[in-house]
Design a protein around this motif. Structure first.
Motif, short mmCIF file in Angstrom:
data_model
loop_
_atom_site.label_atom_id
_atom_site.label_comp_id
_atom_site.label_asym_id
_atom_site.label_seq_id
_atom_site.Cartn_x
_atom_site.Cartn_y
_atom_site.Cartn_z
N GLU A 259 -30.28 -54.90 -36.86
CA GLU A 259 -30.36 -56.25 -37.07
C GLU A 259 -30.84 -57.01 -38.02
O GLU A 259 -30.47 -57.82 -38.93
CB GLU A 259 -31.11 -57.09 -36.09
N MET A 260 -32.25 -56.08 -38.22
CA MET A 260 -32.86 -56.46 -40.00
C MET A 260 -32.43 -56.32 -41.11
O MET A 260 -31.91 -57.35 -41.98
CB MET A 260 -34.57 -56.44 -39.93
N ASN B 115 -26.39 -59.32 -45.78
CA ASN B 115 -25.32 -60.18 -45.88
C ASN B 115 -25.93 -61.91 -46.10
O ASN B 115 -25.46 -62.63 -46.46
CB ASN B 115 -25.23 -61.26 -43.94
N ALA B 116 -27.42 -61.62 -46.23
CA ALA B 116 -28.35 -62.88 -47.13
C ALA B 116 -28.18 -62.73 -48.47
O ALA B 116 -28.02 -63.75 -48.94
CB ALA B 116 -29.48 -63.37 -46.10
N LYS C 128 -21.12 -57.47 -39.55
CA LYS C 128 -20.68 -57.46 -38.38
C LYS C 128 -21.37 -56.64 -37.18
O LYS C 128 -20.76 -55.04 -37.38
CB LYS C 128 -19.25 -58.08 -37.90
N ARG D 140 -33.57 -53.23 -33.41
CA ARG D 140 -34.48 -54.80 -34.67
C ARG D 140 -34.54 -54.48 -36.35
O ARG D 140 -33.86 -54.45 -36.98
CB ARG D 140 -36.17 -54.68 -34.47
N LYS E 16 -41.09 -60.58 -39.19
CA LYS E 16 -39.59 -61.09 -38.71
C LYS E 16 -39.97 -60.76 -37.31
O LYS E 16 -39.66 -61.57 -35.92
CB LYS E 16 -38.52 -59.98 -39.19
N TYR F 124 -33.62 -49.08 -39.62
CA TYR F 124 -33.08 -49.44 -40.76
C TYR F 124 -32.64 -48.46 -41.88
O TYR F 124 -31.78 -49.12 -43.04
CB TYR F 124 -34.46 -50.57 -41.19
N ARG G 205 -28.93 -55.28 -41.29
CA ARG G 205 -27.60 -56.28 -41.23
C ARG G 205 -27.76 -57.90 -42.06
O ARG G 205 -27.10 -58.68 -42.91
CB ARG G 205 -26.99 -56.89 -40.59
N ASP G 206 -29.15 -58.71 -41.25
CA ASP G 206 -29.27 -59.53 -41.88
C ASP G 206 -30.13 -59.76 -43.24
O ASP G 206 -29.31 -61.37 -43.73
CB ASP G 206 -30.94 -60.21 -40.94
N GLN G 207 -30.56 -59.09 -43.75
CA GLN G 207 -30.83 -58.83 -44.96
C GLN G 207 -29.14 -58.84 -46.10
O GLN G 207 -29.37 -59.45 -47.35
CB GLN G 207 -32.01 -58.24 -44.92
N LYS H 217 -18.91 -58.67 -45.35
CA LYS H 217 -20.12 -58.72 -44.25
C LYS H 217 -20.03 -58.16 -43.15
O LYS H 217 -19.25 -57.58 -42.95
CB LYS H 217 -19.92 -60.35 -44.07
#
Length: 406
Positions: free
Chosen positions: A51-52, A58-59, A73, A48, A303, A316, A54-56, A71
């Motif tokens: 993934e958090m 990319n955002a 992956k 997790r 999240k 993270y 990565r999401d941040q 980006k």
């Protein structure tokens, strides 16, 4: 074994496309995660965290390097908590999935297997959830450890014992996996140097479900302190059975398990148990880059609807450190990023990060300090994890000795 592995990998590399170049402005970071098997409870929070991050990233437009935005992956497979799958899967990540960088699996045992492959191909791997130190003593060049090494894990618990009852009788009881053995060996050395008395030194199989015979040995030894443990499955079972059998210990400190939020579901069996922690939400480090501990905790709770423990924070932070190294290097080339990691001396929400650069310990984490957390009743009667040691970092006084039900 290493020679035969190398031969097999070289054959595979000859018939597969060249790996390691970012494609379509995408950086692929490969790893395995224990989505099933005995390490699942420990590995899930780490995943997790990855993934958090990565999401941040990319955002926010991606990782910026050399005038290009990349980006992220994440490519990962279920290792089923089995070392036998890790070698095959990390080879696949490099040779077929063209991973540019790697994260480690959860656990020292799985990571040591993955490191054989990553080093053969000269791939940078940030290791998190992997504290055993010997992997960094083998001349590896591309491993960078996020966790404080295992030999130092139980030192804070012994400092608490020394401060509260220097004449305590200590039972050192631990899983016979590599990480836990390393932590126990370090604890035995530290106890000796502190003048503390270990009356029982006992290992057990990681698959143990009946701790009755071991608890009988603890009682017979006259021990009033227990330190040790292993991972979530065995540690939570040991804590519950210690409570059920009314072992009446004054102090308990277990590796890993009490840091997993669901440990609180043990109720009274969890109360008072401490855990050496790589990180806790209440720490107040001033980061050189990235979020504060408070910001990270809020983002994670929003999240995933649960508080993060150090497994999530470590995941993270691994992403954050890799991102910073790439951006500082201005390149995604291995040599440039490795050079930046070697020179890193920085503080994040997770704490101080610095890697050893000597050939005989390259990549060993030498900057990060641990804290000791304890499950205590909050004002609402619910169990909360509180930092109790060192006093300079604590947000609650330690409960010592424990209530007699332990």
């Amino acid at each position: 074994m290493r020679k035969s592995l190398m031969a097999a990998l070289l054959v595979a590399s000859a018939v597969l496309p060249a790996a390691g170049l970012a494609q379509a402005n995408t950086l692929t970071i490969g790893f395995t995660s224990s989505e099933t098997g005995k390490l699942n409870a420990d590995a899930t929070p780490q995943l997790r965290g990855f993934e958090m991050w990565r999401d941040q990233v990319n955002a926010n437009g991606g990782i910026k390097a050399g005038g290009t935005d990349y980006k992220v992956k994440l490519k990962y497979y279920d290792d089923q908590s089995k070392a036998g799958r890790v070698q095959q899967l990390y080879s696949r990540l490099i040779l077929q999935d063209n991973a540019d960088f790697l994260f480690s699996p959860y656990s020292s045992g799985l990571t040591s297997t993955a490191a054989v492959v990553s080093e053969q191909f000269g791939k940078i791997m940030l290791t998190t959830g992997a504290a055993e130190g010997k992997t960094y003593k083998l001349g590896n060049k591309y491993l960078f450890q996020m966790y404080t090494p295992a030999a130092q894990y139980l030192k804070s618990a012994l400092e608490v014992v020394k401060a509260n009852n220097p004449k305590a009788k200590i039972a050192l009881v631990y899983s016979n996996d590599g990480f836990s053995q390393g932590a126990a060996a370090g604890a035995a050395d530290a106890a000796k140097s502190m003048g503390l008395n270990i009356v029982l030194n006992q290992s057990y199989s990681p698959d143990t479900t009946d701790f009755g015979p071991i608890i009988n040995k603890i009682v017979s030894s006259g021990a009033n302190v227990l330190i040790g443990g292993g991972h979530y499955a065995d540690g939570s079972t040991l804590a519950r059975q210690l409570y059920d059998k009314k072992s009446n210990l004054e102090f308990i400190s277990l590796l890993v398990a009490p840091d997993i939020p669901k440990f609180a579901s043990l109720g009274e069996a969890a109360e008072g148990v401490t855990v050496p922690s790589q990180w806790e939400p209440s720490v107040a480090y001033k980061p050189d880059f990235g979020p504060t501990a408070s910001q990270f905790t809020t983002m994670f709770q929003n999240k995933y609807h649960t508080k993060p423990g150090y497994h999530a924070a470590g995941g993270y932070a691994a992403g954050l450190v890799l991102q910073h190294a790439i951006e500082q290097a201005g390149s995604i080339k291995t040599a440039a990023v490795a050079k930046t990691l070697n020179a890193m001396d920085a503080t994040t929400f997770y704490g101080h990060i610095r890697f050893a650069t000597k050939a005989d310990e390259h990549g060993l984490q030498i900057g990060h300090d641990m804290v000791l957390a304890q499950w205590q009743q909050g004002s609402d009667g619910k169990l909360e994890s509180k930092v109790v040691w060192p006093k300079s970092a604590s947000n609650a006084a330690i409960v010592y000795p424990l209530k007699k039900s332990h």
